[in-house]
Design an enzyme around this catalytic site. Sequence first.
Site, PDB file in Angstrom:
ATOM      1  CD  GLU A 191      -2.687  -1.217   2.531  1.00 45.04           C
ATOM      2  OE1 GLU A 191      -2.740  -0.213   3.268  1.00 45.04           O
ATOM      3  OE2 GLU A 191      -3.224  -2.303   2.816  1.00 45.04           O
ATOM      4  CG  ASP A 196      -3.224   8.059   8.199  1.00 48.74           C
ATOM      5  OD1 ASP A 196      -3.509   6.855   8.098  1.00 48.74           O
ATOM      6  OD2 ASP A 196      -3.162   8.830   7.230  1.00 48.74           O
TER       7      ASP A 196
END
Length: 257
Positions: A45, A56
């Site tokens: 990824e 995140d």
Amino acid sequence: MNRIQSKLQENKKLLSIYFTAGYPNIDDTVSIIQDLEHHGVDLIEIGLPFSDPLADGPTIQASSTQALKNGMTTEVLFNQLKDIRKSVEIPLIIMGYFNPMFQYGVEAFCKKCQDIGIDGLIIPDLPVDVYHEKYQAIFEKYGLINVFLITPQTSDERIRYIDSVSNGFIYMVSSASTTGAQSGFGNEQTQYFERIGNMNLKNPQIVGFGISNHKTFSQATQYAKGAIIGSAFVKHVTNNNLNTIGEFVKAIKTSDS
């Protein structure tokens, strides 16, 4: 068949690694991909850095901030990857937020992905119903798999809807928090993994968030097709020389680490 679909058919537990494009240095993107494939990672990824990365944790946020300072943009990433299929065969997924893709133009972005050999996208802030109604036809036109995230709070009804519009794997977030490493999974997470497993979904699941070592990789893959490691890998490349990538991958896969 898409490379992701081919990989999912292999009789093994899959290790997917996330890293932020343009980090630690702007020109590290291609060499990291090549090293990860060389050392036996199954999927990669590639994080497209964004200024407001809501899903995140601090490690990946910091890497995104630095990558942006380094000069990473959508156009720079596409230029870096233009010849990537001359050197790697591994499935490649771009993970990023919808705003940069929308600004680039969704169809133009998808076409560029197809041109350079990207296999799929993970867009945490693109709701499945919006994708289904507005963008699925475009993604499919360019042979791209869109991967959706589910959490312990996602209802069975929504999970089945996501399963119905997916044609790759489902990203099973291990907890409701942001990304980050942890030492192990508790009963609540184990029950969640089992609940999803018992739903008999048509798409396999790959677990992300909280995978950092052999123990958590093994725990996650007991219930799923594979596991994704992001923060722990980004932390590793922050604290170590890039030529130690093989050591990191080996430590995840083997119990004597």
